[in-house]
Motif scaffolding. Sequence first.
Motif, mmCIF file in Angstrom:
data_model
loop_
_atom_site.group_PDB
_atom_site.id
_atom_site.type_symbol
_atom_site.label_atom_id
_atom_site.label_comp_id
_atom_site.label_asym_id
_atom_site.label_seq_id
_atom_site.Cartn_x
_atom_site.Cartn_y
_atom_site.Cartn_z
ATOM 1 N N VAL A 12 1.461 5.889 8.978
ATOM 2 C CA VAL A 12 1.706 5.104 7.763
ATOM 3 C C VAL A 12 2.103 3.692 8.192
ATOM 4 C CG1 VAL A 12 3.076 4.894 5.656
ATOM 5 C CG2 VAL A 12 2.454 7.168 6.525
ATOM 6 N N GLN A 13 1.280 2.726 7.834
ATOM 7 C CA GLN A 13 1.535 1.346 8.253
ATOM 8 C C GLN A 13 2.627 0.705 7.397
ATOM 9 O OE1 GLN A 13 -2.723 0.157 7.939
ATOM 10 N NE2 GLN A 13 -2.472 -0.517 10.055
ATOM 11 N N THR A 14 3.244 -0.340 7.939
ATOM 12 C CA THR A 14 4.276 -1.081 7.207
ATOM 13 C C THR A 14 3.617 -1.960 6.147
ATOM 14 O OG1 THR A 14 4.240 -2.964 8.716
ATOM 15 C CG2 THR A 14 5.712 -1.127 9.272
ATOM 16 N N SER A 15 4.427 -2.525 5.276
ATOM 17 C CA SER A 15 3.895 -3.411 4.237
ATOM 18 C C SER A 15 3.238 -4.642 4.848
ATOM 19 C CB SER A 15 5.008 -3.832 3.277
ATOM 20 O OG SER A 15 6.020 -4.549 3.955
ATOM 21 N N GLU A 16 3.827 -5.178 5.918
ATOM 22 C CA GLU A 16 3.264 -6.365 6.557
ATOM 23 C C GLU A 16 1.912 -6.050 7.185
ATOM 24 O OE1 GLU A 16 4.280 -9.457 6.347
ATOM 25 O OE2 GLU A 16 5.954 -8.798 5.110
ATOM 26 N N GLU A 17 1.796 -4.886 7.795
ATOM 27 C CA GLU A 17 0.516 -4.496 8.405
ATOM 28 C C GLU A 17 -0.559 -4.312 7.345
ATOM 29 O OE1 GLU A 17 2.057 -2.091 12.380
ATOM 30 O OE2 GLU A 17 1.996 -1.058 10.441
ATOM 31 N N LEU A 18 -0.198 -3.711 6.217
ATOM 32 C CA LEU A 18 -1.167 -3.508 5.145
ATOM 33 C C LEU A 18 -1.559 -4.831 4.489
ATOM 34 C CD1 LEU A 18 0.291 -0.249 3.553
ATOM 35 C CD2 LEU A 18 -1.849 -0.470 4.829
ATOM 36 N N LEU A 19 -0.584 -5.704 4.302
ATOM 37 C CA LEU A 19 -0.886 -7.018 3.724
ATOM 38 C C LEU A 19 -1.779 -7.826 4.656
ATOM 39 C CD1 LEU A 19 2.595 -7.960 2.234
ATOM 40 C CD2 LEU A 19 0.473 -7.688 0.930
ATOM 41 N N LEU A 70 -5.416 -2.688 -0.677
ATOM 42 C CA LEU A 70 -4.037 -2.203 -0.803
ATOM 43 C C LEU A 70 -3.973 -0.919 -1.624
ATOM 44 C CD1 LEU A 70 -2.174 -5.597 -1.348
ATOM 45 C CD2 LEU A 70 -2.157 -4.184 0.716
ATOM 46 N N THR A 71 -4.641 -0.899 -2.761
ATOM 47 C CA THR A 71 -4.578 0.306 -3.603
ATOM 48 C C THR A 71 -5.216 1.506 -2.891
ATOM 49 O OG1 THR A 71 -6.622 -0.355 -4.741
ATOM 50 C CG2 THR A 71 -4.538 -0.945 -5.792
ATOM 51 N N ASP A 72 -6.333 1.273 -2.211
ATOM 52 C CA ASP A 72 -7.002 2.385 -1.509
ATOM 53 C C ASP A 72 -6.117 2.933 -0.393
ATOM 54 O OD1 ASP A 72 -9.157 2.142 -3.149
ATOM 55 O OD2 ASP A 72 -10.451 1.136 -1.699
ATOM 56 N N ASN A 73 -5.481 2.038 0.363
ATOM 57 C CA ASN A 73 -4.625 2.490 1.463
ATOM 58 C C ASN A 73 -3.418 3.265 0.949
ATOM 59 O OD1 ASN A 73 -5.146 1.451 4.497
ATOM 60 N ND2 ASN A 73 -6.101 0.038 3.051
ATOM 61 N N LEU A 74 -2.814 2.796 -0.131
ATOM 62 C CA LEU A 74 -1.653 3.496 -0.689
ATOM 63 C C LEU A 74 -2.055 4.864 -1.239
ATOM 64 C CD1 LEU A 74 0.205 0.554 -2.487
ATOM 65 C CD2 LEU A 74 0.785 1.632 -0.308
ATOM 66 N N LYS A 75 -3.203 4.920 -1.916
ATOM 67 C CA LYS A 75 -3.682 6.199 -2.439
ATOM 68 C C LYS A 75 -3.972 7.180 -1.305
ATOM 69 C CE LYS A 75 -5.755 4.479 -6.741
ATOM 70 N NZ LYS A 75 -7.031 4.188 -7.427
ATOM 71 N N ASN A 76 -4.538 6.678 -0.214
ATOM 72 C CA ASN A 76 -4.855 7.543 0.928
ATOM 73 C C ASN A 76 -3.593 8.109 1.569
ATOM 74 O OD1 ASN A 76 -7.630 7.351 0.744
ATOM 75 N ND2 ASN A 76 -7.752 5.559 2.073
ATOM 76 N N ILE A 77 -2.547 7.297 1.643
ATOM 77 C CA ILE A 77 -1.279 7.776 2.207
ATOM 78 C C ILE A 77 -0.752 8.929 1.365
ATOM 79 C CG2 ILE A 77 1.144 7.201 2.642
ATOM 80 C CD1 ILE A 77 0.154 4.308 3.235
ATOM 81 N N TRP A 116 3.249 4.234 -7.806
ATOM 82 C CA TRP A 116 3.573 3.133 -8.729
ATOM 83 C C TRP A 116 3.030 1.812 -8.198
ATOM 84 C CZ3 TRP A 116 6.465 -1.088 -7.158
ATOM 85 C CH2 TRP A 116 6.733 -2.047 -8.153
ATOM 86 N N ALA A 117 3.238 1.536 -6.915
ATOM 87 C CA ALA A 117 2.796 0.275 -6.326
ATOM 88 C C ALA A 117 1.276 0.147 -6.389
ATOM 89 C CB ALA A 117 3.281 0.181 -4.885
ATOM 90 N N SER A 118 0.570 1.240 -6.143
ATOM 91 C CA SER A 118 -0.889 1.211 -6.197
ATOM 92 C C SER A 118 -1.370 0.845 -7.596
ATOM 93 C CB SER A 118 -1.445 2.579 -5.783
ATOM 94 O OG SER A 118 -2.847 2.604 -5.891
ATOM 95 N N ALA A 119 -0.769 1.473 -8.609
ATOM 96 C CA ALA A 119 -1.158 1.178 -9.997
ATOM 97 C C ALA A 119 -0.783 -0.254 -10.379
ATOM 98 C CB ALA A 119 -0.483 2.170 -10.939
ATOM 99 N N LYS A 120 0.374 -0.701 -9.925
ATOM 100 C CA LYS A 120 0.845 -2.056 -10.255
ATOM 101 C C LYS A 120 -0.039 -3.115 -9.610
ATOM 102 C CE LYS A 120 3.897 -4.588 -12.382
ATOM 103 N NZ LYS A 120 3.977 -4.541 -13.858
ATOM 104 N N ILE A 121 -0.437 -2.887 -8.370
ATOM 105 C CA ILE A 121 -1.319 -3.835 -7.690
ATOM 106 C C ILE A 121 -2.651 -3.932 -8.414
ATOM 107 C CG2 ILE A 121 -2.709 -4.098 -5.586
ATOM 108 C CD1 ILE A 121 -0.186 -3.094 -4.054
ATOM 109 N N HIS A 122 -3.173 -2.803 -8.847
ATOM 110 C CA HIS A 122 -4.425 -2.805 -9.618
ATOM 111 C C HIS A 122 -4.257 -3.613 -10.905
ATOM 112 C CE1 HIS A 122 -8.235 -1.254 -11.190
ATOM 113 N NE2 HIS A 122 -7.603 -1.061 -12.341
ATOM 114 N N GLU A 123 -3.137 -3.400 -11.578
ATOM 115 C CA GLU A 123 -2.866 -4.112 -12.839
ATOM 116 C C GLU A 123 -2.747 -5.623 -12.604
ATOM 117 O OE1 GLU A 123 1.087 -4.701 -15.517
ATOM 118 O OE2 GLU A 123 0.593 -2.630 -14.981
#
Length: 334
Positions: A9-16, A53-60, A96-103
């Motif tokens: 599971v990557q950190t937020s900085e790595e995903l960004l 971002l949304t795809d990576n969060l959903k995959n986790i 929640w973060a995945s849905a919020k990013i999509h929104e």
Amino acid sequence: MIFEKINTVQTSEELLDKAFRRATRAMSGKNITGRKTAIEANESMMLTAGNILTDNLKNIVRRFPTFENLPPFYYELADVMVGVDDMRKSLSRLDWASAKIHEVTRDHVGKIRKARDPLPVRKQCFGRLSSIMRSIDKDLIFLNESRNKLRKLPSVNDEPTIVVAGYPNIGKSSFVTKVTGATPEIASYPFTTKGVSIGHFFVGNDRYQVMDTPGLLDRPMSERNEIELQAITALKNLDAVVLFIIDATETCGYEIDDQKRMLEEVRTEFKLPVLVVANKADLPQFRDLEFVNMKMSTATGEGIEEVTSTLIEMVKKAIAEKEVVEENEIMDDY
């Protein structure tokens, strides 16, 4: 094993960093000739970053097991090691973060199409995405730490099990090796620096697993911490019987009285059928003890077949009794 398919599971900085690099590449192929193409290029950047971002969060979230469907053994161990409720909360925050990013991404796509200059809108979008991701950084770190711990669990199957107990140097590992006919798998256990030996053997089409758990069942209960006691509770969730081996020669360095006290503690903690077997019957120091059920020698093989047959019958009886109890509980619900 259940937890092996969980990726790092990557950190937020790595995903960004991953998302923004891909977004930059998406824009690099665009030929910007005016406002329309600039909007399209910046819109492509936002959608690319948001989707990454949304795809990576959903995959986790998807790769973590559904805890309600875990076998009780693994559920209890996961709860002991990292806390199932804590993992659920962190995974929920990722959802929640995945849905919020999509929104947020879709909202800024609408804004950019009306903007004179798309660049400030895209920067604002990237700022919002960064803020959302950093708000879940602790959850990402926690989930990665949990993943690393859970992957170290031994591969224990939900099948008939013989748990071997007793003090060190009494022949537990030798019994596992003799019965399984091969060097048993040694798996790291999270509660002790030692490993758990797991071997398997077949009787007809039925497979049995034999577990030697050093560090858990080779010292008095009074010396164990809370986590170790909970780990023992997890072992109770297997369809198991306990083979408690006594060194009737005391050459292991522990007196008969000490071994007998541990036997009573194991009986109290496990509430499982226990077969008490005296080992090292080939040695001249061997003593006949009235509280043991059988005797054997893991050195010569004497008595091992009889002991194994008795354990198999005990496992079958325990499973049959458990099925009767479950059937009665079902009937009581009607």
